[in-house]
Design a protein around this motif. Structure first.
Motif, PDB file in Angstrom:
ATOM      1  N   UNK A   9       4.167   9.292   0.145  1.00 26.17           N
ATOM      2  CA  UNK A   9       5.401   8.650   0.580  1.00 26.17           C
ATOM      3  C   UNK A   9       5.166   7.955   1.906  1.00 26.17           C
ATOM      4  N   UNK A  10       6.152   7.087   2.287  1.00 25.58           N
ATOM      5  CA  UNK A  10       6.087   6.365   3.565  1.00 25.58           C
ATOM      6  C   UNK A  10       7.428   6.498   4.270  1.00 25.58           C
ATOM      7  N   UNK A  11       7.406   7.203   5.400  1.00 23.92           N
ATOM      8  CA  UNK A  11       8.613   7.351   6.218  1.00 23.92           C
ATOM      9  C   UNK A  11       8.609   6.233   7.256  1.00 23.92           C
ATOM     10  N   UNK A  12       9.273   5.151   6.950  1.00 18.14           N
ATOM     11  CA  UNK A  12       9.263   3.966   7.824  1.00 18.14           C
ATOM     12  C   UNK A  12      10.117   4.218   9.061  1.00 18.14           C
ATOM     13  N   UNK A  39       9.449   7.257  -3.402  1.00 15.79           N
ATOM     14  CA  UNK A  39       9.794   5.924  -2.895  1.00 15.79           C
ATOM     15  C   UNK A  39      11.226   5.995  -2.371  1.00 15.79           C
ATOM     16  N   UNK A  40      11.404   5.737  -1.097  1.00 16.47           N
ATOM     17  CA  UNK A  40      12.726   5.839  -0.484  1.00 16.47           C
ATOM     18  C   UNK A  40      13.568   4.602  -0.796  1.00 16.47           C
ATOM     19  N   UNK A  43      12.783   0.519  -0.539  1.00 22.10           N
ATOM     20  CA  UNK A  43      11.326   0.463  -0.625  1.00 22.10           C
ATOM     21  C   UNK A  43      10.908   0.230  -2.076  1.00 22.10           C
ATOM     22  N   UNK A  44       9.718  -0.295  -2.232  1.00 24.21           N
ATOM     23  CA  UNK A  44       9.058  -0.353  -3.534  1.00 24.21           C
ATOM     24  C   UNK A  44       7.591  -0.009  -3.314  1.00 24.21           C
ATOM     25  N   UNK A  45       6.998   0.745  -4.245  1.00 24.00           N
ATOM     26  CA  UNK A  45       5.588   1.131  -4.149  1.00 24.00           C
ATOM     27  C   UNK A  45       4.795   0.368  -5.206  1.00 24.00           C
ATOM     28  N   UNK A  91       0.502   0.351  -1.912  1.00 24.14           N
ATOM     29  CA  UNK A  91       1.246  -0.415  -0.897  1.00 24.14           C
ATOM     30  C   UNK A  91       2.730  -0.090  -1.011  1.00 24.14           C
ATOM     31  N   UNK A  92       3.346   0.124   0.139  1.00 22.14           N
ATOM     32  CA  UNK A  92       4.790   0.278   0.200  1.00 22.14           C
ATOM     33  C   UNK A  92       5.374  -1.019   0.766  1.00 22.14           C
ATOM     34  N   UNK A  93       6.326  -1.600   0.046  1.00 23.93           N
ATOM     35  CA  UNK A  93       6.963  -2.843   0.473  1.00 23.93           C
ATOM     36  C   UNK A  93       8.398  -2.533   0.892  1.00 23.93           C
TER      37      UNK A  93
END
Length: 354
Positions: A9-12, A39-40, A43-45, A91-93
């Motif tokens: 996951x990505x905690x932006x 995916x929060x 966001x898109x992965x 990649x997290x967008x």
């Protein structure tokens, strides 16, 4: 032995990151079939294998064993599970809306004004955008960087917006006087023009604001002068006379080459002229005075008896007081003046008598 990940996951915590490349070891072998993808919202992965997008995941939680590995196995030709290394990139967008981006004209926009001719116009404002198609955006702009922030693209987006604003102003053929009153209309036109360009990059222009459109100082002065004339209305002649008086005053200050005597004479003349001009300019307007005209004689106007002085009628033949016979009198039919019986013209007004 590599440590297998369980949650990806990505905690932006940033305000301007568009794309974040998840840090994986060489080959991506720490991702196994027991891993989960989170995916929060906003966001898109995107999973990429050998430069090819495998799949794009919107917000949600995914079991990689059932959701992504069948696709990877087909692309990589896996026959033995994790026995063979595989190059994998994640990649997290960020698909949220990025607001408060400024745009402005570094060079003035040339436009043909119907009233002032060719003039230069400057403008500035702000805009907002978002990633609308993560796959297209990743292919067109991101490349292989580890991160991609808004500063990496805003200059390019700004140039597209300024170009669209220039086209909209040129095609509108609107006067500089009406620019400020049509900013909302320009917003709509520019948005429609530039949206296709944003779409080619996988982006969407969500908001555009034209905060101000300005013209050169000399055009502003011309507009101010026209405003003065509009306020004065029928008093423009007063303004012209005052301007002439000021010119006389300035001329009086400049004595020229004729010596003090000539300069003094000019000063006196200018002073007299100034007083006359100002008196005439600010003289209150009054209705024209009617020219008095001689009234026609009233029928039956009184005369005087030559004997006793009593008042008698103009057509009386005898005096009612003393009985004296009144000499026959003749009067001008135009002005009523008394004339002799033998007169052919009136001595007062020149009217021909019958």
């Amino acid at each position: 032995m590599a440590l297998f990940l369980k949650v990806i996951e990505w905690a932006d915590d940033s305000q301007d990151t568009l794309v974040y490349k998840y840090p994986l070891k060489e080959g991506g072998k720490e991702v196994n079939q027991k891993s989960k993808l989170v995916v929060r919202e906003s966001q898109e992965a995107i999973f990429v294998h050998k430069g090819q997008i495998c799949d794009i995941f919107p917000a949600g939680t995914y079991n990689l064993n059932t959701d992504i590995f069948p696709i990877l196995s087909k692309l990589a030709g896996w026959k033995y599970g994790f026995q063979t290394p595989i190059r994998l990139e994640i990649y997290f967008v960020n698909t949220k809306q990025f607001t408060g981006n400024k745009w402005g004209t570094s060079n003035p926009i040339m436009m043909r004004d119907p009233e002032f001719g060719m003039i230069r116009v400057r403008g500035y404002g702000s805009y907002a955008f978002k990633v609308d198609d993560a796959g297209v955006f990743l292919k067109e702009l991101f490349g292989t960087n580890s991160t991609f922030v808004t500063d990496d693209i805003t200059d390019w987006l700004k140039s597209m917006l300024v170009s669209a604003v220039s086209d909209a102003i040129g095609e509108s053929k609107i006067s500089a006087l009406d620019l400020a009153g049509n900013t909302m209309e320009f917003n709509q036109v520019v948005t429609a023009k530039v949206q296709s360009k944003f779409k080619e990059l996988g982006l969407k222009l969500t908001n555009l604001f034209i905060e101000n459109m300005s013209v050169p100082s000399e055009v502003e002065k011309a507009i101010d002068e026209r405003s003065k004339l509009g306020i004065l209305g029928d008093k423009t002649d007063v303004m012209m006379k005052v301007a002439a008086a000021e010119a006389l005053k300035d001329a009086a200050k400049n004595q020229g080459t004729g010596g003090d005597f000539i300069g003094a004479g000019m000063g006196i003349g200018a002073g007299v002229g100034l007083g006359g001009v100002l008196a005439e300019a600010f003289k209150p307007t009054s209705a024209p005075t009617a020219t008095p005209t001689a009234s026609a004689p009233v029928s039956g106007a009184s005369a005087t008896c030559p004997s006793c002085g009593a008042s008698i009628g103009s057509k009386s033949k005898f005096c009612p007081e003393c009985g004296e016979k009144i000499p026959t009198a003749k009067f001008c039919p135009e002005c009523g003046a008394k004339v002799s019986a033998s007169a052919k013209f009136c001595a007062e007004c020149g009217t021909k008598l019958n």
